[in-house]
Write a protein that holds these residues in place. Structure first.
Motif, PDB file in Angstrom:
ATOM      1  N   ARG A  39      34.436  41.049  35.152  1.00 39.15           N
ATOM      2  CA  ARG A  39      33.492  41.754  34.870  1.00 39.15           C
ATOM      3  C   ARG A  39      32.035  41.810  34.102  1.00 39.15           C
ATOM      4  O   ARG A  39      31.090  41.551  33.591  1.00 39.15           O
ATOM      5  CB  ARG A  39      34.000  43.268  35.944  1.00 39.15           C
ATOM      6  CG  ARG A  39      32.575  44.224  35.919  1.00 39.15           C
ATOM      7  CD  ARG A  39      32.658  45.166  36.869  1.00 39.15           C
ATOM      8  NE  ARG A  39      33.773  46.084  36.595  1.00 39.15           N
ATOM      9  CZ  ARG A  39      34.640  47.334  36.914  1.00 39.15           C
ATOM     10  NH1 ARG A  39      34.277  47.411  38.185  1.00 39.15           N
ATOM     11  NH2 ARG A  39      35.119  48.166  36.139  1.00 39.15           N
ATOM     12  N   VAL A 140      30.908  38.997  36.081  1.00 40.29           N
ATOM     13  CA  VAL A 140      31.674  38.591  37.659  1.00 40.29           C
ATOM     14  C   VAL A 140      32.618  40.047  38.123  1.00 40.29           C
ATOM     15  O   VAL A 140      33.908  39.364  37.778  1.00 40.29           O
ATOM     16  CB  VAL A 140      32.554  37.164  38.691  1.00 40.29           C
ATOM     17  CG1 VAL A 140      32.105  37.204  39.646  1.00 40.29           C
ATOM     18  CG2 VAL A 140      30.967  36.208  37.614  1.00 40.29           C
ATOM     19  N   GLU A 141      32.255  40.826  38.900  1.00 39.87           N
ATOM     20  CA  GLU A 141      32.507  41.662  39.775  1.00 39.87           C
ATOM     21  C   GLU A 141      33.881  41.981  40.808  1.00 39.87           C
ATOM     22  O   GLU A 141      33.321  40.889  41.973  1.00 39.87           O
ATOM     23  CB  GLU A 141      32.321  42.551  39.871  1.00 39.87           C
ATOM     24  CG  GLU A 141      32.843  43.928  40.615  1.00 39.87           C
ATOM     25  CD  GLU A 141      31.887  44.868  40.459  1.00 39.87           C
ATOM     26  OE1 GLU A 141      30.608  45.474  40.890  1.00 39.87           O
ATOM     27  OE2 GLU A 141      32.538  45.790  41.198  1.00 39.87           O
ATOM     28  N   LEU A 143      35.036  42.651  44.277  1.00 42.84           N
ATOM     29  CA  LEU A 143      34.865  43.448  45.278  1.00 42.84           C
ATOM     30  C   LEU A 143      35.917  43.645  46.505  1.00 42.84           C
ATOM     31  O   LEU A 143      36.307  44.512  47.213  1.00 42.84           O
ATOM     32  CB  LEU A 143      33.864  43.001  46.620  1.00 42.84           C
ATOM     33  CG  LEU A 143      32.347  42.905  45.369  1.00 42.84           C
ATOM     34  CD1 LEU A 143      31.652  42.353  46.176  1.00 42.84           C
ATOM     35  CD2 LEU A 143      31.875  43.727  44.706  1.00 42.84           C
ATOM     36  N   ARG A 156      36.371  38.411  47.591  1.00 45.24           N
ATOM     37  CA  ARG A 156      35.399  38.534  47.364  1.00 45.24           C
ATOM     38  C   ARG A 156      35.099  38.816  45.769  1.00 45.24           C
ATOM     39  O   ARG A 156      35.081  39.704  45.638  1.00 45.24           O
ATOM     40  CB  ARG A 156      34.948  39.119  48.482  1.00 45.24           C
ATOM     41  CG  ARG A 156      35.257  38.827  49.994  1.00 45.24           C
ATOM     42  CD  ARG A 156      34.769  39.904  50.768  1.00 45.24           C
ATOM     43  NE  ARG A 156      35.454  41.439  50.853  1.00 45.24           N
ATOM     44  CZ  ARG A 156      34.789  42.258  50.648  1.00 45.24           C
ATOM     45  NH1 ARG A 156      33.706  41.797  50.341  1.00 45.24           N
ATOM     46  NH2 ARG A 156      35.916  43.578  50.230  1.00 45.24           N
ATOM     47  N   VAL A 157      33.784  37.895  45.738  1.00 42.18           N
ATOM     48  CA  VAL A 157      33.197  38.442  44.242  1.00 42.18           C
ATOM     49  C   VAL A 157      31.657  38.161  44.036  1.00 42.18           C
ATOM     50  O   VAL A 157      30.635  37.913  44.957  1.00 42.18           O
ATOM     51  CB  VAL A 157      33.515  37.841  43.492  1.00 42.18           C
ATOM     52  CG1 VAL A 157      34.556  37.154  43.045  1.00 42.18           C
ATOM     53  CG2 VAL A 157      32.620  35.904  43.694  1.00 42.18           C
ATOM     54  N   ARG A 158      31.052  39.498  42.956  1.00 43.82           N
ATOM     55  CA  ARG A 158      30.058  39.110  43.032  1.00 43.82           C
ATOM     56  C   ARG A 158      28.984  39.495  41.920  1.00 43.82           C
ATOM     57  O   ARG A 158      29.830  40.137  41.072  1.00 43.82           O
ATOM     58  CB  ARG A 158      29.288  41.317  43.611  1.00 43.82           C
ATOM     59  CG  ARG A 158      27.356  40.962  43.597  1.00 43.82           C
ATOM     60  CD  ARG A 158      26.729  42.813  44.537  1.00 43.82           C
ATOM     61  NE  ARG A 158      28.090  43.673  43.667  1.00 43.82           N
ATOM     62  CZ  ARG A 158      28.643  44.242  44.385  1.00 43.82           C
ATOM     63  NH1 ARG A 158      28.187  44.672  45.595  1.00 43.82           N
ATOM     64  NH2 ARG A 158      28.968  45.942  44.132  1.00 43.82           N
ATOM     65  N   ALA A 173      30.001  29.156  44.622  1.00 40.13           N
ATOM     66  CA  ALA A 173      28.982  29.770  45.036  1.00 40.13           C
ATOM     67  C   ALA A 173      28.603  29.141  46.221  1.00 40.13           C
ATOM     68  O   ALA A 173      27.076  29.418  46.859  1.00 40.13           O
ATOM     69  CB  ALA A 173      28.466  30.756  44.722  1.00 40.13           C
ATOM     70  N   GLY A 180      24.189  39.444  41.689  1.00 41.33           N
ATOM     71  CA  GLY A 180      24.158  40.507  43.017  1.00 41.33           C
ATOM     72  C   GLY A 180      24.242  39.301  43.951  1.00 41.33           C
ATOM     73  O   GLY A 180      24.889  39.600  45.443  1.00 41.33           O
ATOM     74  N   GLU A 182      26.284  37.154  46.162  1.00 41.33           N
ATOM     75  CA  GLU A 182      29.042  37.483  46.447  1.00 41.33           C
ATOM     76  C   GLU A 182      28.897  36.118  47.528  1.00 41.33           C
ATOM     77  O   GLU A 182      28.101  35.069  47.681  1.00 41.33           O
ATOM     78  CB  GLU A 182      28.300  38.766  47.664  1.00 41.33           C
ATOM     79  CG  GLU A 182      27.976  40.066  46.741  1.00 41.33           C
ATOM     80  CD  GLU A 182      28.045  40.760  47.784  1.00 41.33           C
ATOM     81  OE1 GLU A 182      28.984  41.027  48.944  1.00 41.33           O
ATOM     82  OE2 GLU A 182      27.548  41.918  48.183  1.00 41.33           O
ATOM     83  N   TRP A 183      30.327  35.767  46.961  1.00 43.67           N
ATOM     84  CA  TRP A 183      30.439  34.402  47.659  1.00 43.67           C
ATOM     85  C   TRP A 183      32.356  35.229  47.431  1.00 43.67           C
ATOM     86  O   TRP A 183      32.371  35.693  46.784  1.00 43.67           O
ATOM     87  CB  TRP A 183      30.123  32.901  47.087  1.00 43.67           C
ATOM     88  CG  TRP A 183      30.937  33.290  45.624  1.00 43.67           C
ATOM     89  CD1 TRP A 183      31.882  32.772  44.874  1.00 43.67           C
ATOM     90  CD2 TRP A 183      30.393  33.657  44.417  1.00 43.67           C
ATOM     91  NE1 TRP A 183      31.956  32.022  43.787  1.00 43.67           N
ATOM     92  CE2 TRP A 183      31.223  32.773  43.387  1.00 43.67           C
ATOM     93  CE3 TRP A 183      29.566  34.141  43.929  1.00 43.67           C
ATOM     94  CZ2 TRP A 183      31.537  33.577  41.758  1.00 43.67           C
ATOM     95  CZ3 TRP A 183      28.972  34.857  42.474  1.00 43.67           C
ATOM     96  CH2 TRP A 183      30.083  33.923  41.724  1.00 43.67           C
TER      97      TRP A 183
END
Ligand SMILES: Cc1cc2nc3c(=O)[nH]c(=O)nc-3n(C[C@H](O)[C@H](O)[C@H](O)COP(=O)(O)OP(=O)(O)OC[C@H]3O[C@@H](n4cnc5c(N)ncnc54)[C@H](O)[C@@H]3O)c2cc1C
Length: 485
Positions: A39, A140-141, A143, A156-158, A173, A180, A182-183
């Motif tokens: 992140r 990259v976070e 999720l 799943r990341v954002r 992606a 913002g 997400e993929w």
């Protein structure tokens, strides 16, 4: 049988701190590709970052952990020393007041690596990321998990701020990787190393699995740390100084330790359990060390040192373990390591070493069983429970005695074990062989069973054979160099 397709041989590691980087290294060569999702936008070199607040507190890596890091990254110790870290022989370079008195400084039996946490992480990170089989998705976070109760298939990341410029940020992606976006990153193996704040338990229930059994033991310890520049003559080769509480005294336990690290700095942590907490006030730091600990030596040393930071404060010290290895069902392709699996009271300094040992176990289990073999991740989860249990029992065995730490307080077994450990600690103050055996365990080089052999039991019954020391075993030269003479 044909080889699995690329996503099936991709390992995705969640979190790019100590456990995550070592897990990535463990899997390089076993997976075709290893992707670390972090992140934070990780800094170049040793610098503070949001996702690692504990870096402002003292960290040491016990030799059981050093060996595991070396096994994964040969030459890591040399790289750390070249970067300024210290290798301190145990108990030779340690001045420690234990619950039962001052320990003697015996010839080296074990060692610790002493460094600021940012330096430790940056050095290991650089070594890991030098391997071009390992990619970093920074900023990259994570999720959640993709897949179902039977198998995890991806993550799943954002993308956060700064992710767009990260190498590889848009590789999965479909080209859209601005803040913002997400993929899903497809994966054949996912390792959760997102630390104390891990949401793995929740992610698993979202996949339809039952809630994980979890245990917390909270000593209520508050931690205050501050960085000092050592007096000029004491900037290299100074020993660790540690004053521990005596649980027999009743009331809150207060402790302090001074670790000499890079750049002639001393990082000093003072801590106390409920009712005995140190203050957040810079002005009270040295007073607490001098007046509230069982011996004033740390305060006296600090009076001659120069503070170079304010006080960092945390209460993130609860022992928290998730018993994922006991889950009635476990999906393929998921492993949880590091603080995400079990976090310990930092007073015992074991989190880093257990994470490193777990990464070695991860590597060895995947090697032995084969990538993608049925039940692989469950086997890993069961295997890493071993080093986790050792550190857990050491921490919880002491912390259950802190008022309010558990609902029911210590059991009879807890009391018996504690009485034996107390006797061993007394013996270790004046018996080098027992001091070595105890350090075998605290350094996580050997399991606690070495403390139950007949010769150790006999030694404990006989007690110390050298008389108790009356003060801190600092040499005349060390006293002089710190201006204490
Ligand atoms: C005050 C204190 C002192 C300590 N002292 C010692 C010591 O002396 N010796 C010792 O061995 N241990 C010590 N520890 C324990 C040690 O800090 C931890 O065991 C160690 O950091 C665990 O590493 P980790 O990689 O599992 O988790 P962490 O280091 O916490 O890293 C988690 C990583 O995951 C990232 N992340 C989190 N959520 C997400 C998400 N959703 N998506 C993407 N990335 C995410 C974070 O940014 C971070 O980089 C101490 C701990 C504390 C709190």
């Amino acid at each position: 049988m044909s080889e699995p397709s690329r996503p099936a041989r991709t390992a995705v590691v969640l979190g790019g701190s100590h456990a995550g980087m070592l897990a990535a290294r463990a899997l390089a060569g076993l997976a075709d590709r290893v992707v670390v999702v972090e992140r934070d936008v990780l800094p170049d070199g040793p610098a503070p970052r949001k996702g690692l607040p504990q870096a402002r507190h003292a960290h040491m890596l016990w030799s059981g952990g050093v060996r595991a890091v070396e096994e994964l990254l040969p030459g890591a110790t040399e790289a750390l020393l070249a970067a300024g870290a210290r290798r301190a022989p145990v108990t030779t370079d340690m001045v420690v007041m234990g619950a039962r008195g001052w320990f003697r400084r015996w010839p080296e039996s074990h060692h610790v690596i002493l460094a600021g946490r940012d330096l430790l992480d940056a050095t290991i990170r650089d070594l890991v990321l030098a391997d071009d089989r390992i990619e970093l998705l920074r900023g990259v976070e994570v999720l959640g998990l993709a897949g179902d109760a039977g198998a995890v298939t991806g993550v799943r990341v954002r993308a956060g701020e700064g992710a767009g410029s990260a190498p590889g940020a848009d590789s999965d992606a479909g080209g859209e990787a601005g803040p913002g976006a997400e993929w899903v990153v497809p994966a054949g193996l996912v390792v959760d190393a997102t630390g104390r704040g891990s949401r793995a338990g929740r992610w698993l229930t979202e996949l339809g699995l039952p809630a994980v059994e979890r245990r917390e033991v909270d000593s209520g310890l508050a931690y205050a740390s501050r960085l000092f520049r050592a007096p000029e003559q004491a900037r290299s080769g100074y020993p660790v100084v540690n004053v521990q509480p005596d649980p027999r005294a009743g009331g809150p336990g207060r402790a302090g330790f001074l670790l000499p690290i890079e750049d002639g700095h001393w990082i000093v942590t003072l801590n106390g359990t409920r009712g005995g907490e140190p203050s957040t006030d810079d002005a009270d730091f040295v007073r607490f060390a001098r007046e509230e600990l069982r011996h004033p030596v740390i305060g006296e040393l600090l009076e001659r040192a120069e503070p170079v930071s304010g006080v960092a404060y945390t209460r993130a010290t609860v022992n928290r373990r998730h018993f994922y290895e006991r889950m009635p069902a476990w999906p393929e392709n998921l492993t949880v390591l590091g603080d995400a699996l079990a976090a310990y009271n930092p007073l015992y300094g074991h989190g880093l070493a257990v994470a490193a040992q777990s990464a070695v176990i991860l590597r060895d289990t995947v090697r032995r069983r084969g990538w993608g073999s049925a039940g692989l991740s469950r086997r890993v989860q069961k295997a890493v429970a071993r080093p986790v249990s050792t550190a857990w029992d050491l921490a919880v065995g002491q912390d259950v005695f802190c008022p309010g730490a558990t609902e029911n307080g210590p059991t009879v077994r807890d009391r018996l074990v504690a009485a034996y450990v107390g006797r061993l600690m007394l013996t270790a103050t004046g018996n080098g062989r027992i001091a070595r055996r105890v350090t075998d365990v605290t350094s996580l080089e050997r399991g606690p069973e070495v403390l139950l052999t007949p010769s150790v039991l006999l030694a404990a019954a006989l007690g110390p054979w050298k008389p108790a020391l009356t003060g801190p075993p600092l040499t005349a030269d060390e006293l002089k160099r710190a201006g204490l003479e």
